[in-house]
Design a protein around this motif. Structure first.
Motif, PDB file in Angstrom:
ATOM      1  N   ILE A  32      58.092  46.712 -83.106  1.00 30.19           N
ATOM      2  CA  ILE A  32      58.536  47.551 -82.000  1.00 30.19           C
ATOM      3  C   ILE A  32      59.847  48.205 -82.387  1.00 30.19           C
ATOM      4  CG2 ILE A  32      59.342  47.476 -79.623  1.00 30.19           C
ATOM      5  CD1 ILE A  32      57.523  44.750 -79.702  1.00 30.19           C
ATOM      6  N   THR A  33      59.843  49.525 -82.422  1.00 28.00           N
ATOM      7  CA  THR A  33      61.079  50.203 -82.804  1.00 28.00           C
ATOM      8  C   THR A  33      61.407  51.282 -81.803  1.00 28.00           C
ATOM      9  OG1 THR A  33      59.818  51.761 -84.109  1.00 28.00           O
ATOM     10  CG2 THR A  33      60.688  49.847 -85.270  1.00 28.00           C
TER      11      THR A  33
ATOM     12  N   PRO B 202      72.441  40.953 -76.538  1.00 27.28           N
ATOM     13  CA  PRO B 202      71.002  41.196 -76.345  1.00 27.28           C
ATOM     14  C   PRO B 202      70.731  42.225 -75.257  1.00 27.28           C
ATOM     15  CG  PRO B 202      71.508  38.831 -76.349  1.00 27.28           C
ATOM     16  CD  PRO B 202      72.818  39.560 -76.277  1.00 27.28           C
ATOM     17  N   LEU B 203      69.700  42.996 -75.488  1.00 28.61           N
ATOM     18  CA  LEU B 203      69.278  43.992 -74.504  1.00 28.61           C
ATOM     19  C   LEU B 203      68.415  43.347 -73.423  1.00 28.61           C
ATOM     20  CD1 LEU B 203      68.378  46.947 -76.909  1.00 28.61           C
ATOM     21  CD2 LEU B 203      70.516  46.526 -75.676  1.00 28.61           C
ATOM     22  N   ARG B 204      68.256  44.085 -72.329  1.00 19.62           N
ATOM     23  CA  ARG B 204      67.385  43.663 -71.226  1.00 19.62           C
ATOM     24  C   ARG B 204      66.311  44.733 -71.019  1.00 19.62           C
ATOM     25  NH1 ARG B 204      72.034  41.546 -66.915  1.00 19.62           N
ATOM     26  NH2 ARG B 204      72.598  39.679 -68.117  1.00 19.62           N
ATOM     27  N   TRP B 205      65.211  44.294 -70.448  1.00 21.11           N
ATOM     28  CA  TRP B 205      64.084  45.190 -70.195  1.00 21.11           C
ATOM     29  C   TRP B 205      64.516  46.470 -69.513  1.00 21.11           C
ATOM     30  CZ3 TRP B 205      59.071  46.095 -71.180  1.00 21.11           C
ATOM     31  CH2 TRP B 205      58.348  46.895 -70.293  1.00 21.11           C
ATOM     32  N   ASN B 206      65.294  46.352 -68.473  1.00 17.84           N
ATOM     33  CA  ASN B 206      65.594  47.563 -67.709  1.00 17.84           C
ATOM     34  C   ASN B 206      66.825  48.299 -68.211  1.00 17.84           C
ATOM     35  OD1 ASN B 206      67.754  46.214 -66.549  1.00 17.84           O
ATOM     36  ND2 ASN B 206      67.495  47.430 -64.678  1.00 17.84           N
ATOM     37  N   ASP B 207      67.312  47.952 -69.400  1.00 16.85           N
ATOM     38  CA  ASP B 207      68.341  48.795 -70.032  1.00 16.85           C
ATOM     39  C   ASP B 207      67.751  50.139 -70.440  1.00 16.85           C
ATOM     40  OD1 ASP B 207      70.224  46.766 -69.851  1.00 16.85           O
ATOM     41  OD2 ASP B 207      69.921  46.058 -71.893  1.00 16.85           O
ATOM     42  N   ASP B 208      66.441  50.134 -70.685  1.00 18.92           N
ATOM     43  CA  ASP B 208      65.770  51.378 -71.068  1.00 18.92           C
ATOM     44  C   ASP B 208      65.554  52.223 -69.818  1.00 18.92           C
ATOM     45  OD1 ASP B 208      65.677  50.242 -73.556  1.00 18.92           O
ATOM     46  OD2 ASP B 208      63.507  50.011 -73.624  1.00 18.92           O
TER      47      ASP B 208
ATOM     48  N   GLY C 198      62.919  56.018 -72.088  1.00 19.01           N
ATOM     49  CA  GLY C 198      62.456  54.970 -72.988  1.00 19.01           C
ATOM     50  C   GLY C 198      63.493  54.503 -73.988  1.00 19.01           C
ATOM     51  N   HIS C 199      64.755  54.785 -73.722  1.00 14.40           N
ATOM     52  CA  HIS C 199      65.813  54.252 -74.590  1.00 14.40           C
ATOM     53  C   HIS C 199      66.949  53.717 -73.719  1.00 14.40           C
ATOM     54  CE1 HIS C 199      67.631  58.597 -74.799  1.00 14.40           C
ATOM     55  NE2 HIS C 199      67.817  58.038 -73.641  1.00 14.40           N
TER      56      HIS C 199
ATOM     57  N   GLU D  45      69.214  55.997 -81.061  1.00 16.03           N
ATOM     58  CA  GLU D  45      68.670  55.396 -79.854  1.00 16.03           C
ATOM     59  C   GLU D  45      68.453  53.893 -80.050  1.00 16.03           C
ATOM     60  OE1 GLU D  45      65.886  58.319 -77.583  1.00 16.03           O
ATOM     61  OE2 GLU D  45      65.386  58.458 -79.709  1.00 16.03           O
TER      62      GLU D  45
ATOM     63  N   ARG E  77      66.441  50.454 -78.155  1.00 14.90           N
ATOM     64  CA  ARG E  77      65.309  50.232 -77.257  1.00 14.90           C
ATOM     65  C   ARG E  77      65.026  48.737 -77.190  1.00 14.90           C
ATOM     66  NH1 ARG E  77      60.640  52.600 -74.868  1.00 14.90           N
ATOM     67  NH2 ARG E  77      58.618  51.802 -75.580  1.00 14.90           N
ATOM     68  N   PHE E  78      64.886  48.199 -75.985  1.00 12.53           N
ATOM     69  CA  PHE E  78      64.494  46.811 -75.793  1.00 12.53           C
ATOM     70  C   PHE E  78      63.195  46.561 -76.528  1.00 12.53           C
ATOM     71  CE2 PHE E  78      62.096  43.544 -73.495  1.00 12.53           C
ATOM     72  CZ  PHE E  78      63.007  42.518 -73.457  1.00 12.53           C
ATOM     73  N   PRO E  79      62.992  45.451 -77.241  1.00 15.24           N
ATOM     74  CA  PRO E  79      63.884  44.290 -77.371  1.00 15.24           C
ATOM     75  C   PRO E  79      64.625  44.228 -78.695  1.00 15.24           C
ATOM     76  CG  PRO E  79      61.681  43.655 -77.992  1.00 15.24           C
ATOM     77  CD  PRO E  79      61.660  45.152 -77.792  1.00 15.24           C
TER      78      PRO E  79
ATOM     79  N   ARG F  18      62.653  64.276 -81.109  1.00 22.23           N
ATOM     80  CA  ARG F  18      64.070  63.990 -80.924  1.00 22.23           C
ATOM     81  C   ARG F  18      64.952  64.791 -81.893  1.00 22.23           C
ATOM     82  NH1 ARG F  18      63.446  61.338 -75.965  1.00 22.23           N
ATOM     83  NH2 ARG F  18      63.123  59.130 -76.149  1.00 22.23           N
TER      84      ARG F  18
ATOM     85  N   ARG G 261      76.026  38.834 -68.685  1.00 26.93           N
ATOM     86  CA  ARG G 261      76.986  39.877 -69.052  1.00 26.93           C
ATOM     87  C   ARG G 261      78.183  39.796 -68.112  1.00 26.93           C
ATOM     88  NH1 ARG G 261      72.751  44.960 -69.932  1.00 26.93           N
ATOM     89  NH2 ARG G 261      71.796  44.130 -71.836  1.00 26.93           N
TER      90      ARG G 261
ATOM     91  N   THR H 106      63.289  40.536 -67.943  1.00 25.11           N
ATOM     92  CA  THR H 106      63.542  40.483 -69.384  1.00 25.11           C
ATOM     93  C   THR H 106      62.811  39.304 -70.020  1.00 25.11           C
ATOM     94  OG1 THR H 106      65.691  41.529 -69.069  1.00 25.11           O
ATOM     95  CG2 THR H 106      65.379  40.275 -71.112  1.00 25.11           C
TER      96      THR H 106
ATOM     97  N   LEU I 131      55.964  40.794 -75.090  1.00 28.01           N
ATOM     98  CA  LEU I 131      56.042  41.589 -76.321  1.00 28.01           C
ATOM     99  C   LEU I 131      55.855  40.694 -77.542  1.00 28.01           C
ATOM    100  CD1 LEU I 131      59.060  43.868 -75.325  1.00 28.01           C
ATOM    101  CD2 LEU I 131      56.834  44.725 -76.022  1.00 28.01           C
TER     102      LEU I 131
ATOM    103  N   ASP J 177      53.215  46.201 -78.498  1.00 25.31           N
ATOM    104  CA  ASP J 177      54.123  46.881 -77.583  1.00 25.31           C
ATOM    105  C   ASP J 177      53.348  47.166 -76.301  1.00 25.31           C
ATOM    106  OD1 ASP J 177      55.896  48.330 -76.142  1.00 25.31           O
ATOM    107  OD2 ASP J 177      56.542  49.593 -77.801  1.00 25.31           O
TER     108      ASP J 177
ATOM    109  N   ARG K  95      54.071  48.275 -73.641  1.00 27.98           N
ATOM    110  CA  ARG K  95      54.371  49.517 -72.922  1.00 27.98           C
ATOM    111  C   ARG K  95      53.443  50.644 -73.328  1.00 27.98           C
ATOM    112  NH1 ARG K  95      60.533  48.491 -74.639  1.00 27.98           N
ATOM    113  NH2 ARG K  95      59.370  48.165 -76.551  1.00 27.98           N
TER     114      ARG K  95
ATOM    115  N   ASP L 159      63.163  52.952 -64.768  1.00 28.00           N
ATOM    116  CA  ASP L 159      63.078  52.248 -66.041  1.00 28.00           C
ATOM    117  C   ASP L 159      62.104  52.943 -66.980  1.00 28.00           C
ATOM    118  OD1 ASP L 159      60.511  51.482 -65.238  1.00 28.00           O
ATOM    119  OD2 ASP L 159      61.106  49.441 -64.716  1.00 28.00           O
ATOM    120  N   THR L 160      61.691  52.269 -68.001  1.00 28.25           N
ATOM    121  CA  THR L 160      60.886  52.882 -69.052  1.00 28.25           C
ATOM    122  C   THR L 160      59.532  53.379 -68.526  1.00 28.25           C
ATOM    123  OG1 THR L 160      60.249  52.568 -71.381  1.00 28.25           O
ATOM    124  CG2 THR L 160      59.726  50.768 -69.863  1.00 28.25           C
TER     125      THR L 160
ATOM    126  N   ASN M 145      63.077  50.405 -61.098  1.00 28.27           N
ATOM    127  CA  ASN M 145      62.844  49.033 -61.547  1.00 28.27           C
ATOM    128  C   ASN M 145      62.883  48.062 -60.369  1.00 28.27           C
ATOM    129  OD1 ASN M 145      64.308  46.291 -62.603  1.00 28.27           O
ATOM    130  ND2 ASN M 145      62.879  47.105 -64.120  1.00 28.27           N
TER     131      ASN M 145
END
Lengths: 179, 179, 179, 179
Positions: A2-3, A48-54, A58-59, A104, A106-108, B155, C50, C71, C78, C84, C86, D55-56, D61
């Motif tokens: 996943i990128t 660490p990122l969270r799901w709804n950071d995107d 989608g970023h 960019e 992206r979670f996770p 992008r 956080r 998350t 995932l 992915d 999503r 969100d994504t 969200n």
């Protein structure tokens, strides 16, 4: 795997600022931020990122970077001082922040925040920060974060507290003799 | 009446940056941000606070300002273009942001965001932003927000879309003849 | 050491719900949530806090628990599906959530989220979740999270996708024979 | 016009809970939540969305609904009591929350939050909440929010403060005689 959709945002350099233009924030531009590397930062902390950071694109949304900076700086301060800095008579209030977004996220994705000391004043501390995504050599973002220490009650500026000043040696060893 | 603890953060000027120091973001400092007024911004939009915008120090967290900026800019773009900008082939990605915090905000203060155009490039738009709390003459914060337009799929940078460019006349009437 | 102000919120049981009252969400109450332990959850994932998760009362705001749940569930999906999720033709949309708060959390406590399967339907998956703070035996919060799978375009309900259904065996081994 | 992708989430009813199943939160289900209307709520407050609430998946969200609930309840309490409730010796801590999501929301839709009193206990107040999008007759979400009042210092339960109890008459006129 996943990128992030994008990898490096080539576009960010397509419309470069005018180096003689006073409207360009020199601090983030002077040293080409994309040239910063993990080894330029004495401290690296996982953020660490969270799901709804995107967001809808989608970023990771641009404001989230500041949540990560805040968490890295204050989390480091809590550990490095061994003190609950929130209960000191002087607290660090944020006077200025800035960020340049280079790639960019992206979670996770796993992300680390680098911390360095840019400037230590009488009552202020300026941090240079950067976010590094797993396996990326270049930073995804480079930031600036200024704490001004104020009296917790009156909110008037006061000197940087001694435990904070002592901890900052970890970010800039040259401070050790200077104290 | 419910007010922020602090009023103006006098402390922010107690440890002034060195104007010759390249580490100072010139754009936010050159024109003394505290001197900006509502009338310096062609557009003012309400950006209501939320209960949990206040952090452990009882004031709006520094990252929230960017949520307000993002909402003001994109909310204005949606209205001013009459278009769902999220579905255009070119989308505005945030390349750089910055903020100076001049006074504390606290829920449930009424807050407005002022928008002005700082610079229009081929593929980028730089906004000057400020947050004004009800009954305050001086801004609580002054910011900078740079959108770079990129192809939604690749992008890669592309010219600022025509509907966005047309809308920007509202922020800078001098653009009208220039197009 | 830095701890939350409160420890266990004894108060939460001082005004107990009426078990015969239809207004009490039975699912979170039936099995006394405070009696749940880490071993009741087949999967435990770290969900770091956080700095600005703490609100004006100096503890993690009630909405943050849902960011952690989201998350934990999506991060696990995932990884466990190796996909992915999503980009699958069917996406999991949240149809219902709930949480009981048993103890205050406070940055920078280390927190883990436990995941268990409460119910698997044709198009829905109900997770039982709990947050555990470092060194605490009892959960700080117990939650419920319902995904309904819908077609990503039409948003009409569809069966739970095969990779998700397969992954759920990790949360409930009895599903293995049932498929 | 800018609308949410989905309109009503028909899917939410495709996999209905078992009404005899103790795992179903009775309070949100007993009165069919989709049947609630604005007029079922004595108080309606605007709760504007923000750009990054989406969100994504391009919709608000699930955790954001709780930010809106928190803001509506506490914003109303601040106004209706005429008091900064954060400085009372007893503060309202959230003991339980729940939400059923009936339709997608999407920035910049205008949204209102309805408030009703579900139950008033000795030390707890349970609110019934709903979110209504502009021009929609049915709620986009229906929630439940339980405040337990605790001593601000000891965090032990105490009776609902008098100013709060008085304000609640606005949500349930029958309380007026009962006091």
């Amino acid at each position: 795997m996943i990128t992030a959709k994008g990898g490096r945002l080539g576009g960010m350099t397509a419309d470069p600022g005018d180096p003689t233009d006073p409207a360009d924030p020199a601090s983030l531009r002077s040293a080409d931020p994309a040239s910063l590397r993990r080894e330029d930062f004495p401290v690296l902390r996982p953020v660490p990122l969270r799901w709804n950071d995107d967001d809808t694109y989608g970023h990771v949304n641009n404001a989230v970077h500041y949540l990560l900076f805040d968490t890295a700086v204050n989390g480091w301060l809590l550990e490095a001082t061994g003190t609950d800095i929130r209960r000191l008579p002087a607290i660090g209030i944020v006077a200025e922040t800035g960020c340049r977004y280079l790639a960019e996220l992206r979670f996770p994705q796993a992300v680390w925040c680098g911390l360095a000391l840019e400037r230590l004043g009488r009552s202020s501390v300026t941090y240079r920060l950067a976010l590094f995504a797993e396996r990326a050599e270049e930073p995804a973002a480079v930031g600036r974060f200024v704490h001004v220490y104020v009296d917790a009650a009156s909110r008037r500026p006061v000197p940087v507290p001694a435990p904070v000043r002592a901890a900052l040696v970890e970010l800039d060893p040259s401070l050790d003799g200077a104290r």
